[in-house]
Design an enzyme around this catalytic site. Structure first.
Site: not given
Ligand code: NAD
Length: 283
Positions: A52, A96, A119
């Site tokens: 990422k 994460q 997200d």
């Protein structure tokens, strides 16, 4: 006739290239910034975070990777989030998952400013998706929709879509995006009886169960589009999806591979969401 392969890697590269140009157009005063937080040393998470951050840098965005030990207190994590929420150079924040057991993922997700929640997991963004309002959408389902669009499937009116999996991060938002595109949607999960009977009705079948090779050829309608979200380790130790690729490609009309399908699209959508968040903050 074997199915058309939807090449997520190539599609993601095209999207990243477009994002790179759009970031360059914003100019040096408005570089989008993404913060990625990793708690603990889960090997898969470390790889995801590295990908990422690298993807971010490749398109000219600013990225911060915060790596914390597994015993970080939840209160400390919340303090880091508070700092990032108030940092005007950071437009996207991603924590994460999974988090260590002593940290509540819900409290952490709730602590991210909704406008920076790239997200798309914050209840405000989940509610916006449910209500058909603007907001940040979860990256994986968004990537699946872009893959459908790449083969000309944008308005799904008159088509039946079946999603296997009902998680908050994949199955449920996937079903809502398909519904928003006018598909007739069925959600299946671990308590669904006669799964094959349901999946055989699908013009579009999305597998997101996390069960290696569970979708066999006889579960798929001839000519259907099959999107494989699953990431599993097969018995041979290799990465594989939820779909028995070799068998299903002989039945389906189009299919996504694993690896090289939904995975790269998820990262491309993370970049797209970060750009989107940066633009909104400047508007
Ligand atoms: P999860 O474990 O939270 O949810 C799995 C869902 O599948 C559950 O709703 C469960 O009811 C359902 N399910 C499990 N076994 C089933 C069965 N035998 N029949 C029918 N339904 C069944 O997982 P998740 O976080 O939603 O992820 C699903 C898969 O997608 C995993 O393999 C994960 O690694 C992968 N994933 C991939 C990406 C990507 O970028 N490609 C992103 C996120 C998740």
């Amino acid at each position: 006739m074997t199915a058309q392969i939807i090449d997520g890697k190539a599609l993601a590269q095209d999207i990243r290239q477009q994002i790179r140009q759009q970031v360059a157009q914003l100019g040096p005063q408005a570089v989008p910034g993404l913060a990625v937080i990793l708690v603990g040393d889960d090997p898969a998470s470390q790889i995801y975070v590295r990908h990422k951050v690298r993807a971010c840098e490749e398109v000219g965005m600013r990225s911060i990777a915060q790596r914390h030990p597994a015993d970080l207190a939840e209160s400390q994590l919340l303090e880091h989030l508070d700092t990032l929420n108030r940092d005007p150079a950071i437009h996207g924040i991603l924590v994460q998952l999974p988090l260590p057991a002593h940290i509540s993922a819900e409290r952490v997700i709730d602590a991210i400013a909704p406008e920076k929640d790239v997200d798309g997991f914050h209840p405000v963004n989940a509610g916006a998706l449910l209500g058909g309002r603007p907001g940040l959408r979860p990256c994986t389902p968004l990537g699946c929709m872009r893959m459908l669009a790449s083969i000309g499937l944008t308005d799904l009116g008159g088509r039946s879509a079946v999603v296997i999996g009902r998680s908050n991060i994949v199955g449920k938002p996937m079903a809502l995006l398909l519904l928003a595109a006018n598909a007739t949607v069925t959600i299946c999960h671990s308590a669904t009886p006669n799964l094959a009977q349901v999946t055989r009705q699908a013009d579009i079948l999305v597998a997101a169960a996390g069960r290696a090779g569970m979708v066999s050829g006889n579960m798929v309608k001839p000519g259907a589009v099959v999107i494989d979200v699953g990431i599993n380790r097969g018995a041979d130790g290799k990465l594989c999806g939820d779909v028995d690729f070799a068998a299903v490609r002989e039945v389906a009309g189009a299919i996504t591979p694993v690896p090289g399908g939904v995975g790269p699209m998820t990262i491309a959508m993370l970049l797209a969401n970060t750009l989107d968040a940066a633009r909104r903050s400047a508007a």
